[in-house]
Design a protein around this motif. Structure first.
Motif, short mmCIF file in Angstrom:
data_model
loop_
_atom_site.label_atom_id
_atom_site.label_comp_id
_atom_site.label_asym_id
_atom_site.label_seq_id
_atom_site.Cartn_x
_atom_site.Cartn_y
_atom_site.Cartn_z
N GLY A 1 0.80 -1.22 0.00
CA GLY A 1 0.00 0.00 0.00
C GLY A 1 0.83 1.26 0.00
O GLY A 1 0.26 2.36 -0.11
N PHE A 2 2.15 1.15 0.16
CA PHE A 2 3.01 2.34 0.17
C PHE A 2 3.72 2.47 -1.16
O PHE A 2 4.08 1.49 -1.81
N ARG A 3 3.89 3.74 -1.55
CA ARG A 3 4.55 4.01 -2.82
C ARG A 3 6.06 4.13 -2.61
O ARG A 3 6.51 4.49 -1.53
N PRO A 4 6.85 3.85 -3.63
CA PRO A 4 8.30 4.04 -3.52
C PRO A 4 8.65 5.52 -3.46
O PRO A 4 7.75 6.39 -3.48
N PHE A 5 9.93 5.80 -3.42
CA PHE A 5 10.36 7.20 -3.38
C PHE A 5 9.88 7.91 -4.65
O PHE A 5 9.72 7.32 -5.71
N ALA A 6 9.69 9.22 -4.50
CA ALA A 6 9.16 10.01 -5.62
C ALA A 6 10.12 10.01 -6.79
O ALA A 6 9.70 9.97 -7.95
N THR A 7 11.42 10.06 -6.50
CA THR A 7 12.41 10.08 -7.57
C THR A 7 13.51 9.06 -7.29
O THR A 7 13.70 8.61 -6.15
N GLU A 8 14.25 8.71 -8.33
CA GLU A 8 15.37 7.78 -8.18
C GLU A 8 16.48 8.41 -7.34
O GLU A 8 17.18 7.71 -6.60
N SER B 1 32.29 -0.55 11.22
CA SER B 1 32.24 -0.56 12.68
C SER B 1 30.96 0.07 13.22
O SER B 1 30.66 -0.06 14.40
N LYS B 2 30.19 0.76 12.35
CA LYS B 2 28.95 1.41 12.81
C LYS B 2 27.71 0.55 12.57
O LYS B 2 26.59 1.03 12.66
N ARG B 3 27.95 -0.75 12.29
CA ARG B 3 26.82 -1.60 11.91
C ARG B 3 25.85 -1.85 13.07
O ARG B 3 24.72 -2.29 12.85
N PHE B 4 26.28 -1.62 14.32
CA PHE B 4 25.40 -1.88 15.45
C PHE B 4 24.68 -0.61 15.95
O PHE B 4 24.08 -0.62 17.02
N ASN B 5 24.77 0.48 15.18
CA ASN B 5 24.05 1.69 15.57
C ASN B 5 22.54 1.46 15.51
O ASN B 5 22.04 0.59 14.78
N ALA B 6 21.81 2.24 16.30
CA ALA B 6 20.34 2.16 16.27
C ALA B 6 19.83 2.62 14.90
O ALA B 6 20.38 3.55 14.31
N MET B 7 18.78 1.97 14.41
CA MET B 7 18.28 2.25 13.07
C MET B 7 16.80 2.60 13.13
O MET B 7 16.01 1.92 13.79
N LEU B 8 16.45 3.68 12.45
CA LEU B 8 15.05 4.08 12.34
C LEU B 8 14.75 4.29 10.87
O LEU B 8 15.30 5.18 10.23
N LEU B 9 13.89 3.42 10.30
CA LEU B 9 13.58 3.50 8.88
C LEU B 9 12.42 4.44 8.64
O LEU B 9 11.53 4.60 9.49
N PRO B 10 12.40 5.08 7.47
CA PRO B 10 11.24 5.92 7.11
C PRO B 10 9.95 5.09 7.10
O PRO B 10 9.97 3.88 6.86
N HIS B 11 8.85 5.76 7.35
CA HIS B 11 7.55 5.07 7.38
C HIS B 11 7.25 4.45 6.02
O HIS B 11 7.43 5.07 4.98
N GLY B 12 6.87 3.18 6.04
CA GLY B 12 6.52 2.49 4.81
C GLY B 12 7.63 1.61 4.27
O GLY B 12 7.43 0.92 3.27
N ILE B 13 8.81 1.60 4.92
CA ILE B 13 9.93 0.76 4.48
C ILE B 13 10.24 -0.24 5.59
O ILE B 13 10.28 0.11 6.76
#
Length: 403
Positions: free
Chosen positions: A217-224, A241-253
């Protein structure tokens, strides 16, 4: 590496096939890339080079006078012979150990060792100046005259054969030694590529490819450009070495299952072992000397070391011995029985217990006396040690002083 896909579908390639594909992409430059010098980036070639050069660097080399005593050959050391003095001090910047370690390394990888003979006005050689094999071009002129064209400071200088010491591996053209590195450059390239693959993989924290997907139901990014910027920002924030940082994804991903790395299917370890075995076999080196202990145990490592000395080190020594006799001794000296030999006795010895049992048998059979036994073990002679043990008619032993 991270990218977007609506329906993840991951396929795992055979690791060997991956390397083959990389080599195929580099077709035409592989042979130019792997040279006798760059081949040292291969752990196996480096181990082989180290094993051979170290053995020769610690192997004594002597000049002998060979004579006949009745029906037997007798060798007498000539420590003050000019060639003996030269071999102890080959030039101003290399010790004898350095000289032979470098010479063996060059011979092993290039198949040839060249040195310019610096001579006095009377023709006596006072220094051996090593020459890089790529800068030397041996040439047989009209099947009668042999010359060496040497590139020096942007110029090409031609020397006759009496100015150059040349020791070589076997040669398909009968005068210039073959380089084993050039013969198996593809196998060496595959090991180097495997090293680089492992470096890039573990440099990223050994984290496999991450796959993102859009929720239903979510659209991809508006542009490439927006999608590429998100991917670039994510790699910057969470790679290495930063692979364990906290991650917050945009809504819909959302994050899908990672592409798994299965070593048994990718054959990373197996391919490394295979290339190591192939390269070691091409150089004639036993597997344990390049770190492969899968077929080694306490009882056979010693025998493998002796085999290595007999089948690998001894031919190298013979190549240098014959070249030294031809290029450093005069015709009269060779005719009189002067020879040059590496002393491999110390590295062909068995373990202490086995060696003493063998010497004991020789002593009891009257082959050696106590002082000869002590000399073999590096111990000074003792008074009364020149007595041989002889078996009498009744089987009882007696000792006779050497006449």
């Amino acid at each position: 590496m991270r990218f977007f896909r609506r329906k993840p579908e991951v396929k795992t390639q055979q690791f060997e096939q991956i390397l083959q594909n990389i080599i195929a992409a580099r077709e035409g430059i592989v042979g130019a890339t792997v040279t006798p010098d760059t081949a040292l980036a291969s752990p196996t070639v480096h181990a082989i080079d180290t094993a051979i050069s170290r053995r020769l660097s610690v192997t004594p080399i002597h000049v002998y006078q060979k004579t006949m005593d009745g029906n037997y050959d007798v060798k007498t050391k000539l420590p003050n012979h000019p060639v003996s003095l030269l071999l102890r001090n080959p030039n101003e910047w290399q010790t004898a150990s350095d000289f032979w370690a470098d010479a063996a390394s060059v011979w092993t990888r290039h198949g040839n060792f060249y040195a310019y003979k610096s001579q006095t006005g009377s023709g006596r050689v006072v220094a051996l100046i090593p020459l890089p094999p790529p800068d030397v071009e041996p040439k047989l002129e009209d099947n009668t005259r042999f010359t060496y064209k040497v590139h020096e400071a942007g110029e090409q200088v031609e020397y006759t054969s009496d100015k150059i010491l040349h020791a070589r591996n076997r040669a398909t053209n009968f005068y210039e030694g073959n380089s084993p590195v050039k013969a198996i450059h593809t196998a060496i390239m595959m090991e180097i590529l495997a090293e680089k693959f492992g470096e890039s993989f573990f440099k990223n924290g050994a984290v496999p490819m991450q796959i993102f997907s859009y929720m239903q139901g979510f659209r991809p990014f508006a542009t490439e450009e927006e999608e590429q910027k998100f991917t670039a920002d994510f790699k910057e924030a969470f790679s290495g070495s930063k692979r364990f940082n906290a991650m917050l994804l945009p809504h819909g991903i959302e994050v899908s299952d990672s592409a798994s790395v299965e070593n048994d299917r990718a054959q990373f370890v197996e391919s490394r072992k295979h290339q190591r075995t192939v390269i070691a076999g091409a150089f004639g080196v036993p597997p344990h000397l390049v770190g492969d202990l899968s077929t080694s145990h306490y009882n056979n490592v010693e025998q493998q070391s002796i085999d290595f000395t007999m089948n690998v080190v001894l031919p190298v020594c013979k190549s240098f011995e014959t070249a030294l006799e031809r290029d450093l001794l005069t015709e009269a000296e060779r005719a009189s029985g002067i020879i040059i030999r590496f002393n491999l006795d110390s590295i062909l010895r068995a373990d202490f217990k086995t060696r003493q049992e063998g010497l004991k048998i020789q002593r009891e059979m009257g082959v050696i006396n106590p002082n000869e036994w002590r000399e073999i073990e590096g111990i000074n002679p003792r008074e009364g040690g020149d007595v041989y043990y002889e078996q009498g008619p009744s089987g009882q032993g007696s000792e006779n002083v050497e006449s």
